[in-house]
Write a protein that holds these residues in place. Structure first.
Motif, PDB file in Angstrom:
ATOM      1  N   UNK A 237       0.786  -1.224   0.000  1.00  0.00           N
ATOM      2  CA  UNK A 237       0.000   0.000   0.000  1.00  0.00           C
ATOM      3  C   UNK A 237       0.818   1.274   0.000  1.00  0.00           C
ATOM      4  N   UNK A 238       2.142   1.167  -0.032  1.00  0.00           N
ATOM      5  CA  UNK A 238       3.031   2.334  -0.055  1.00  0.00           C
ATOM      6  C   UNK A 238       3.832   2.307  -1.354  1.00  0.00           C
ATOM      7  N   UNK A 239       4.081   3.484  -1.919  1.00  0.00           N
ATOM      8  CA  UNK A 239       4.854   3.543  -3.161  1.00  0.00           C
ATOM      9  C   UNK A 239       6.327   3.265  -2.899  1.00  0.00           C
ATOM     10  N   UNK A 240       6.876   2.298  -3.625  1.00  0.00           N
ATOM     11  CA  UNK A 240       8.295   1.998  -3.554  1.00  0.00           C
ATOM     12  C   UNK A 240       9.001   2.549  -4.769  1.00  0.00           C
ATOM     13  N   UNK A 241      10.302   2.864  -4.603  1.00  0.00           N
ATOM     14  CA  UNK A 241      11.108   3.432  -5.674  1.00  0.00           C
ATOM     15  C   UNK A 241      12.297   2.507  -5.931  1.00  0.00           C
ATOM     16  N   UNK A 242      12.396   1.989  -7.146  1.00  0.00           N
ATOM     17  CA  UNK A 242      13.462   1.053  -7.507  1.00  0.00           C
ATOM     18  C   UNK A 242      14.383   1.693  -8.531  1.00  0.00           C
ATOM     19  N   UNK A 243      15.689   1.454  -8.360  1.00  0.00           N
ATOM     20  CA  UNK A 243      16.667   1.992  -9.286  1.00  0.00           C
ATOM     21  C   UNK A 243      17.765   0.966  -9.549  1.00  0.00           C
TER      22      UNK A 243
ATOM     23  N   UNK B  97      26.172   0.468 -13.272  1.00  0.00           N
ATOM     24  CA  UNK B  97      27.083  -0.619 -12.936  1.00  0.00           C
ATOM     25  C   UNK B  97      26.359  -1.869 -12.447  1.00  0.00           C
ATOM     26  N   UNK B  98      25.011  -1.836 -12.437  1.00  0.00           N
ATOM     27  CA  UNK B  98      24.225  -2.997 -12.054  1.00  0.00           C
ATOM     28  C   UNK B  98      23.793  -3.035 -10.604  1.00  0.00           C
ATOM     29  N   UNK B  99      24.308  -2.109  -9.775  1.00  0.00           N
ATOM     30  CA  UNK B  99      23.896  -2.051  -8.373  1.00  0.00           C
ATOM     31  C   UNK B  99      22.434  -1.627  -8.301  1.00  0.00           C
ATOM     32  N   UNK B 100      21.643  -2.357  -7.508  1.00  0.00           N
ATOM     33  CA  UNK B 100      20.207  -2.109  -7.428  1.00  0.00           C
ATOM     34  C   UNK B 100      19.830  -1.594  -6.041  1.00  0.00           C
ATOM     35  N   UNK B 101      18.816  -0.719  -5.983  1.00  0.00           N
ATOM     36  CA  UNK B 101      18.315  -0.227  -4.705  1.00  0.00           C
ATOM     37  C   UNK B 101      16.801  -0.058  -4.768  1.00  0.00           C
ATOM     38  N   UNK B 102      16.177  -0.318  -3.623  1.00  0.00           N
ATOM     39  CA  UNK B 102      14.722  -0.205  -3.489  1.00  0.00           C
ATOM     40  C   UNK B 102      14.441   0.560  -2.205  1.00  0.00           C
ATOM     41  N   UNK B 103      13.661   1.630  -2.306  1.00  0.00           N
ATOM     42  CA  UNK B 103      13.388   2.502  -1.163  1.00  0.00           C
ATOM     43  C   UNK B 103      11.882   2.649  -0.947  1.00  0.00           C
ATOM     44  N   UNK B 104      11.470   2.669   0.319  1.00  0.00           N
ATOM     45  CA  UNK B 104      10.060   2.887   0.668  1.00  0.00           C
ATOM     46  C   UNK B 104       9.965   3.280   2.132  1.00  0.00           C
ATOM     47  N   UNK B 105       8.747   3.503   2.615  1.00  0.00           N
ATOM     48  CA  UNK B 105       8.542   3.930   3.988  1.00  0.00           C
ATOM     49  C   UNK B 105       7.502   3.061   4.679  1.00  0.00           C
ATOM     50  N   UNK B 106       7.692   2.883   5.985  1.00  0.00           N
ATOM     51  CA  UNK B 106       6.692   2.259   6.847  1.00  0.00           C
ATOM     52  C   UNK B 106       6.510   3.189   8.033  1.00  0.00           C
TER      53      UNK B 106
ATOM     54  N   UNK C 190      15.472   0.899   2.987  1.00  0.00           N
ATOM     55  CA  UNK C 190      16.153   0.736   1.703  1.00  0.00           C
ATOM     56  C   UNK C 190      16.801  -0.640   1.637  1.00  0.00           C
ATOM     57  N   UNK C 191      16.655  -1.282   0.507  1.00  0.00           N
ATOM     58  CA  UNK C 191      17.351  -2.544   0.237  1.00  0.00           C
ATOM     59  C   UNK C 191      18.275  -2.301  -0.947  1.00  0.00           C
ATOM     60  N   UNK C 192      19.539  -2.698  -0.821  1.00  0.00           N
ATOM     61  CA  UNK C 192      20.476  -2.583  -1.938  1.00  0.00           C
ATOM     62  C   UNK C 192      21.106  -3.933  -2.215  1.00  0.00           C
ATOM     63  N   UNK C 193      21.448  -4.160  -3.473  1.00  0.00           N
ATOM     64  CA  UNK C 193      22.029  -5.428  -3.899  1.00  0.00           C
ATOM     65  C   UNK C 193      23.264  -5.153  -4.741  1.00  0.00           C
ATOM     66  N   UNK C 194      24.402  -5.754  -4.343  1.00  0.00           N
ATOM     67  CA  UNK C 194      25.645  -5.558  -5.061  1.00  0.00           C
ATOM     68  C   UNK C 194      26.634  -6.662  -4.726  1.00  0.00           C
ATOM     69  N   UNK C 195      27.709  -6.739  -5.480  1.00  0.00           N
ATOM     70  CA  UNK C 195      28.818  -7.643  -5.187  1.00  0.00           C
ATOM     71  C   UNK C 195      30.099  -6.833  -5.265  1.00  0.00           C
ATOM     72  N   UNK C 196      31.183  -7.427  -4.773  1.00  0.00           N
ATOM     73  CA  UNK C 196      32.464  -6.723  -4.719  1.00  0.00           C
ATOM     74  C   UNK C 196      33.481  -7.460  -5.586  1.00  0.00           C
ATOM     75  N   UNK C 197      34.174  -6.710  -6.438  1.00  0.00           N
ATOM     76  CA  UNK C 197      35.126  -7.352  -7.362  1.00  0.00           C
ATOM     77  C   UNK C 197      36.571  -6.927  -7.107  1.00  0.00           C
TER      78      UNK C 197
ATOM     79  N   UNK D 271      20.417 -10.816  -8.791  1.00  0.00           N
ATOM     80  CA  UNK D 271      19.161 -10.714  -8.048  1.00  0.00           C
ATOM     81  C   UNK D 271      18.206  -9.772  -8.776  1.00  0.00           C
ATOM     82  N   UNK D 272      16.978 -10.233  -8.992  1.00  0.00           N
ATOM     83  CA  UNK D 272      16.017  -9.459  -9.779  1.00  0.00           C
ATOM     84  C   UNK D 272      15.268  -8.447  -8.914  1.00  0.00           C
ATOM     85  N   UNK D 273      14.666  -7.476  -9.598  1.00  0.00           N
ATOM     86  CA  UNK D 273      13.827  -6.498  -8.922  1.00  0.00           C
ATOM     87  C   UNK D 273      12.655  -7.193  -8.234  1.00  0.00           C
ATOM     88  N   UNK D 274      12.111  -8.219  -8.871  1.00  0.00           N
ATOM     89  CA  UNK D 274      10.963  -8.934  -8.302  1.00  0.00           C
ATOM     90  C   UNK D 274      11.311  -9.582  -6.964  1.00  0.00           C
ATOM     91  N   UNK D 275      12.522 -10.130  -6.859  1.00  0.00           N
ATOM     92  CA  UNK D 275      12.956 -10.741  -5.601  1.00  0.00           C
ATOM     93  C   UNK D 275      13.116  -9.694  -4.508  1.00  0.00           C
TER      94      UNK D 275
END
Length: 337
Positions: free
Chosen positions: A283-289, A293-302, A308-315, A324-328
């Protein structure tokens, strides 16, 4: 901050970070915003550990117990490449007046086999128990030494007192060294959350769904209070990793929750043209980016919490994206209530 984010609460992500944020980055922001020395000192220790972590391939285990009177001095991570073996080493240093306490963690990366087998002398050091593992304790030339292993990781604690150019025995007892050794272990998820909870006033929310293959990295899960002249906020960070024991091969999933207590600063908006994707999160708007470089972030409020959830690896030199997909990530976010 590189990207524009709509919504008043999300502008506070100068300290949360829209993409992955390091503890060192938090420290710089804290200095800029006028945070007190106590808070900065606590952040600085975590920053040193994170920097040391970037120099070794295994996950550094921070001791949970240090005897009273000993103050943290430094933590280092180094790679040694020799003719006979390659190894990575992390070391913690503590000081109590003239007394020194050092904890070392070492893993052998590669060994060149020697065709001439040598016979090792009999180990006559005292056998002690460390969480069900055999440890060896000795005192020699004023230095107290305790060694043991956790899997492929070799660990040691040494203690001595500096007296001029010489080293003499410290006041640290054998039982204290054993207790330090017993505290050098990975925290359970329950212990990590409980410890982080003591640092923040809001109830830390946890996901009931975690993408397959990920597990909590309890060593990095933290809670932090920021008290500055213009901003006061509290933040928890829960890290999840996917991979083997070598840090450089891990994929990282980070869940951050932030509560702003006071804000007297107007944050400038970014001029980035990268656009967000919007979706419903309970019921709250989330913002995905997804960054270039492929790093993903998802932000919302409760409620009053910014998440915020972020997904990345280190090389070994920089962060990059994961499979990891946006859907996951959205599924994980929707499981946090």
């Amino acid at each position: 901050m590189r990207y524009k984010y709509t919504g008043d609460k999300m502008k506070k992500s100068i300290l949360i970070g829209i993409s992955i944020i390091t503890v060192a980055g938090i420290l710089l922001a804290a200095v800029a915003l006028g945070f007190g020395e106590t808070e900065i000192s606590q952040i600085d220790i975590k920053g040193e550990i994170q920097y040391a972590q970037s120099n070794v391939s295994f996950r550094i285990i921070e001791p949970m117990y240090i005897p009273a009177g000993y103050n943290f001095e430094s933590v280092e991570g180094k790679k040694f490449r020799g003719a006979a073996k390659d190894l990575d080493l992390a070391s913690f240093s503590y000081k109590n007046g003239d007394e020194q306490l050092t904890i070392k963690e070492t893993i052998v990366i590669k060994t060149i086999q020697n065709t001439e087998l040598s016979t090792l002398p009999e180990d006559t050091r005292e056998i002690v128990d460390i969480n069900g593992i055999e440890g060896r304790y000795s005192e020699e030339n004023g230095i107290k030494l305790l060694g043991w292993k956790i899997g492929n990781l070799s660990l040691s604690i040494s203690s001595w007192k500096n007296k001029g150019q010489n080293q003499t025995s410290s006041s640290l007892g054998k039982e204290d060294m054993i207790n330090i050794a017993k505290s050098v272990r990975e925290k359970t998820p329950e212990e990590a959350i409980a410890e982080a909870q003591t640092k923040v006033s809001f109830s830390i929310l946890q996901p009931t769904y975690i993408p397959e293959g990920y597990r909590m990295n309890t060593a990095q899960t933290t809670g932090t209070r920021f008290r500055g002249t213009s901003v006061e906020l509290e933040q928890s960070s829960i890290f999840y990793i996917k991979g083997d024991e070598f840090f450089a091969k891990n994929e990282i999933l980070n869940l951050r929750e932030s509560l702003t207590i006071k804000e007297d600063t107007t944050f400038p908006e970014s001029t980035s043209n990268i656009k967000w994707k919007y979706m419903d999160i309970n019921g709250v708007q989330g913002h995905f980016l997804e960054e270039p470089d492929g790093v993903k972030s998802l932000n919302w409020e409760i409620g009053n919490l910014s998440l915020a959830i972020s997904s990345q690896s280190y090389n070994e030199s920089d962060f990059k994206g994961t499979s990891l997909s946006m859907e996951e990530m959205v599924k994980m976010a929707r499981s946090i209530k």
